[in-house]
Design an enzyme around this catalytic site. Sequence first.
Site, PDB file in Angstrom:
ATOM      1  N   GLU A 209      -6.651   5.009  -6.986  1.00 47.12           N
ATOM      2  CA  GLU A 209      -5.782   4.118  -6.214  1.00 47.12           C
ATOM      3  C   GLU A 209      -4.627   3.588  -7.044  1.00 47.12           C
ATOM      4  O   GLU A 209      -3.486   3.506  -6.573  1.00 47.12           O
ATOM      5  CB  GLU A 209      -6.614   2.962  -5.663  1.00 47.12           C
ATOM      6  CG  GLU A 209      -5.818   1.942  -4.865  1.00 47.12           C
ATOM      7  CD  GLU A 209      -6.660   0.762  -4.404  1.00 47.12           C
ATOM      8  OE1 GLU A 209      -6.100  -0.144  -3.740  1.00 47.12           O
ATOM      9  OE2 GLU A 209      -7.874   0.723  -4.717  1.00 47.12           O
TER      10      GLU A 209
ATOM     11  N   GLU B 195      -3.082  -1.455   3.261  1.00 41.79           N
ATOM     12  CA  GLU B 195      -4.125  -0.508   2.837  1.00 41.79           C
ATOM     13  C   GLU B 195      -3.750   0.861   3.385  1.00 41.79           C
ATOM     14  O   GLU B 195      -3.910   1.148   4.577  1.00 41.79           O
ATOM     15  CB  GLU B 195      -5.495  -0.943   3.360  1.00 41.79           C
ATOM     16  CG  GLU B 195      -6.059  -2.193   2.702  1.00 41.79           C
ATOM     17  CD  GLU B 195      -6.690  -1.928   1.345  1.00 41.79           C
ATOM     18  OE1 GLU B 195      -6.572  -0.787   0.850  1.00 41.79           O
ATOM     19  OE2 GLU B 195      -7.294  -2.864   0.787  1.00 41.79           O
TER      20      GLU B 195
ATOM     21  N   HIS C  40      -4.201  -3.097  -8.732  1.00 42.11           N
ATOM     22  CA  HIS C  40      -5.025  -2.548  -9.812  1.00 42.11           C
ATOM     23  C   HIS C  40      -4.173  -2.152 -11.028  1.00 42.11           C
ATOM     24  O   HIS C  40      -3.166  -2.779 -11.295  1.00 42.11           O
ATOM     25  CB  HIS C  40      -5.876  -1.401  -9.272  1.00 42.11           C
ATOM     26  CG  HIS C  40      -6.627  -1.777  -8.026  1.00 42.11           C
ATOM     27  ND1 HIS C  40      -7.768  -2.534  -8.046  1.00 42.11           N
ATOM     28  CD2 HIS C  40      -6.357  -1.540  -6.710  1.00 42.11           C
ATOM     29  CE1 HIS C  40      -8.193  -2.745  -6.811  1.00 42.11           C
ATOM     30  NE2 HIS C  40      -7.349  -2.154  -5.978  1.00 42.11           N
TER      31      HIS C  40
END
Length: 364
Positions: free
Chosen positions: A24, A148, A10
């Site tokens: 995040e 993750e 991101h």
Amino acid sequence: MQRIYIDPGHGGNDTGATGNGLAEKDIVLDIGYQMSVYLRQNYEGMYRRMSRTDDTSVSLQARTDNANNWGADVFISIHANAFNGNARGFETYIHNSIPTGANNLQADMHPQILNEMLGYDASIPDRGQQSANFHVLRETQMTAILTENLFIDHAADAELLQDPAFISAVAAAHAEAVADYLGLTPIDNGDGDGDDENGNDDNGDDGFTFQHWNGAIIGDGDQGDHVEEVQERLVNLGYSLPQFGIDGIFGSETSGAVRRFQQDAGIGVDGIPGPETHGALEGDVDMAFRFQHWDGAIISAGDQGDHVEELQQRLVDLGYSLPQFGVDGIFGSETSGAVRRFQQDAGIGVDGIPGPETHGALGG
């Protein structure tokens, strides 16, 4: 030389998952950068490049193209999860074609990171070693894995993700797993040169010392540890390298960062890191931070502009995070809270208001 591509997911307008006042994009950038520095401090025989070193928007295609064109040996995409506020845990992904290299990396990396996490909270669920058809796993031409790192919208996971010690431990576990997979050589710290256990200079002061530079002027196209060390020092001082990162190759982006540093240091500006520039980077030149946009007025709630953004960036650079709104150029309660924490640490009046005394302390 092995080439490691670190991809904090991101960035920019794409915040990624959000929850509990966290984004995040900020968490994974912290993990990725600390992973890169850890590798640099503890291992030799590799170059590292990051898809982004600041809050920049980079497309998925640009990330994989950059890694492929660079000839990376391994690609690590770092993420954090979100679902419904109830799910939590750690999981990793490789492409569903199950390539041998990725399978081996996952078998090493997954338990190493999970075990580090469990040392902080034994109840973290293991969500497993999985496969998927994600772009960054499908379009990369090298061993690739996606991690993750907990669920940002779960209260217990979010609490861990706000713990600097936890983030550092997770970053180190990423780095150690990659080093194991690639068979990197640890830096020899038993040479009696005063290094500490992480390969850092431990001569009793806080001055930075170049370990790989032989005194020659660095020119366009030069490659190696001496270039990588300059790049890392620039990034540590806030001179970002958003396109190519710390890749050990001296090109136009690094030269531009050198120019910005030289200008701030008040030395000759030519973009060429010679002896004077190296001396300044080591701290031989007064590099006290100087606010460029502040006019001397007290900043108050609701104020906006470059002077506020500069203040926020300085706070973040010093470790006073702004996890909810980031460096947005608007002075609100989050920035005021960071100012209060800084004032308390600096031993000055604590009121959350950045006036002359606070700016003076921030500049020091």
